[in-house]
Design an enzyme around this catalytic site. Structure first.
Site, PDB file in Angstrom:
ATOM      1  N   ARG A   1      58.367  14.650  77.981  1.00  0.00           N
ATOM      2  CA  ARG A   1      58.692  13.258  78.308  1.00  0.00           C
ATOM      3  C   ARG A   1      57.812  12.329  77.476  1.00  0.00           C
ATOM      4  NH1 ARG A   1      57.681  11.512  83.908  1.00  0.00           N
ATOM      5  NH2 ARG A   1      55.658  12.257  83.227  1.00  0.00           N
TER       6      ARG A   1
ATOM      7  N   ARG B   1      47.517   4.994  77.566  1.00  0.00           N
ATOM      8  CA  ARG B   1      47.212   4.887  78.996  1.00  0.00           C
ATOM      9  C   ARG B   1      45.711   5.023  79.237  1.00  0.00           C
ATOM     10  NH1 ARG B   1      50.782   9.368  81.542  1.00  0.00           N
ATOM     11  NH2 ARG B   1      49.862   8.759  83.521  1.00  0.00           N
TER      12      ARG B   1
END
Ligand SMILES: [Zn+2]
Length: 224
Positions: free
Chosen positions: A163, A174
């Protein structure tokens, strides 16, 4: 018995979810992950839940102040009288101050802030090894939980893909957001003597044991 008012901190991939599950079971605490309690408030349809829903429906971030009120609603429900485990809030100093005020106005204090630390390389190794089946979302890990046949889901035979969230570039982004927001928060709690650091690169069982031991020691100190 003394209260156990806890905040859980750590980067994505540090195994916070696993540790949260165990702590909640060990100490019988309500678990307040921001996503979950917001969803519950919205489902229950209280005034506050409806207010939160308007932001979610509009695709906007729910403001800190609304999230904090949702948490306060839980504090006032009675279920958190012996303690709680917060995950996902606070993420910023502003939120930490809001939480402090919310607790203070109820004559309560945080007991500890548990920080699970894992270095970037290890996080990237953990997260980037994940593969997800395109049909039903079954999750594998190339290293820790590989499928029987490479690239194929054991359960439904569909293709396994990485993903976007699990791609190294996304993980790095992130992590940098996490660090930017959390570094000041870590300092904030360190200055208040609340921060407890745990080595999240160890096995989940070992991490769990050290957290438990640390909390048990805290409770002993309180009684002395
Ligand atoms: Zn599958």
């Amino acid at each position: 018995m003394s209260e156990l008012n806890l905040v859980l901190l750590g980067p994505p991939g540090a195994g916070k979810g696993t540790q949260a599950e165990r702590l909640v079971a060990d100490f019988d605490l309500p678990y307040y992950s921001t996503g979950i309690i917001l969803r519950n408030a919205i489902e229950q349809g209280s005034d506050l839940g409806q207010e939160a829903k308007r932001y979610v429906d509009a695709g906007e971030l729910v403001p800190d102040e609304v999230i904090c009120r949702v948490i306060e609603e839980r504090f006032d429900s009675g279920e958190a009288d012996d303690g709680f485990l917060l995950d996902g809030f606070p993420r910023t100093i502003g939120q930490a101050e809001m939480l402090e005020q919310a607790l203070d106005s109820r004559g309560r204090l945080l007991t500890a802030v548990l920080l699970i630390e894992v270095d970037d390389d290890e996080i990237i190794r953990r997260l980037s090894g994940r593969r997800t089946c395109v049909k039903n979302g079954h999750v594998y890990h190339l290293e820790f939980d590989p499928p029987k046949n490479e690239g194929i889901c054991d359960q439904d035979g569909s293709r396994l893909v990485q993903r976007d969230d699990d791609k190294p570039e996304t993980i790095k982004k992130r992590l940098s957001v996490y660090k930017e927001q959390t570094a000041p928060l870590i300092q904030y709690y360190e200055e208040r003597g609340l921060l407890k650091r745990f080595d999240g690169s160890r096995r989940p069982d070992e991490v769990h044991d050290t957290i438990r031991a640390s909390l048990a020691a805290l409770r002993l100190e309180e009684r002395l």
